[in-house]
Design a protein around this motif. Sequence first.
Motif, PDB file in Angstrom:
ATOM      1  N   VAL A 147     -28.326   6.385  27.533  1.00 25.84           N
ATOM      2  CA  VAL A 147     -28.262   7.227  26.386  1.00 25.84           C
ATOM      3  C   VAL A 147     -27.336   6.379  25.694  1.00 25.84           C
ATOM      4  N   VAL A 148     -27.735   6.158  24.126  1.00 27.39           N
ATOM      5  CA  VAL A 148     -26.845   5.726  23.080  1.00 27.39           C
ATOM      6  C   VAL A 148     -26.685   6.815  22.043  1.00 27.39           C
ATOM      7  N   ALA A 149     -25.576   7.259  21.878  1.00 31.64           N
ATOM      8  CA  ALA A 149     -25.186   8.357  20.661  1.00 31.64           C
ATOM      9  C   ALA A 149     -25.331   7.545  19.441  1.00 31.64           C
ATOM     10  N   CYS A 150     -26.099   8.062  18.517  1.00 25.77           N
ATOM     11  CA  CYS A 150     -26.017   7.501  17.223  1.00 25.77           C
ATOM     12  C   CYS A 150     -26.438   8.584  16.189  1.00 25.77           C
ATOM     13  N   ALA A 151     -26.284   8.249  14.642  1.00 26.26           N
ATOM     14  CA  ALA A 151     -26.649   8.928  13.825  1.00 26.26           C
ATOM     15  C   ALA A 151     -27.082   8.054  12.468  1.00 26.26           C
TER      16      ALA A 151
ATOM     17  N   GLY B 232     -23.576   4.141  15.527  1.00 28.70           N
ATOM     18  CA  GLY B 232     -24.079   3.552  16.759  1.00 28.70           C
ATOM     19  C   GLY B 232     -25.393   3.151  16.561  1.00 28.70           C
TER      20      GLY B 232
ATOM     21  N   ASP C 149     -25.865  -0.372  18.252  1.00 29.22           N
ATOM     22  CA  ASP C 149     -25.707  -0.308  19.678  1.00 29.22           C
ATOM     23  C   ASP C 149     -26.963   0.111  20.077  1.00 29.22           C
ATOM     24  N   LEU C 150     -27.511   1.038  19.264  1.00 27.97           N
ATOM     25  CA  LEU C 150     -28.962   1.304  19.766  1.00 27.97           C
ATOM     26  C   LEU C 150     -30.378   0.305  19.563  1.00 27.97           C
TER      27      LEU C 150
END
Length: 99
Positions: free
Chosen positions: A8-12, A43, A46-47
């Motif tokens: 799981v990669v938190a991103c916005a 993020g 990272d994604l």
Amino acid sequence: SKFRDAPVVACAACVGGEKVAAVSAEDKASKRRAEPVVNQSLGLDDLVEMLRRRARVPERDEAGPFFFAIDHCFPIRGQGTVVTGTALRGACRANDVVE
């Protein structure tokens, strides 16, 4: 679930999201000069890195029987039915009959 061990990669994509968009729309509606809105992302690097590590290009058997996954189908007057999609196995050429 088959996703039990999935990362799981938190991103916005845009911090503030709808709120930032609503403020910009209000500024346009009132015709006043809007304050510059900084669209930051969180993020996403990272994604992208996670996707690059985990994604794979599937191998396709070009020698096997033709197998085509249809995405869209639409009629073209005077030409017939046109389908778009992905060849999952095999190959075909122009004017080949496909069932």
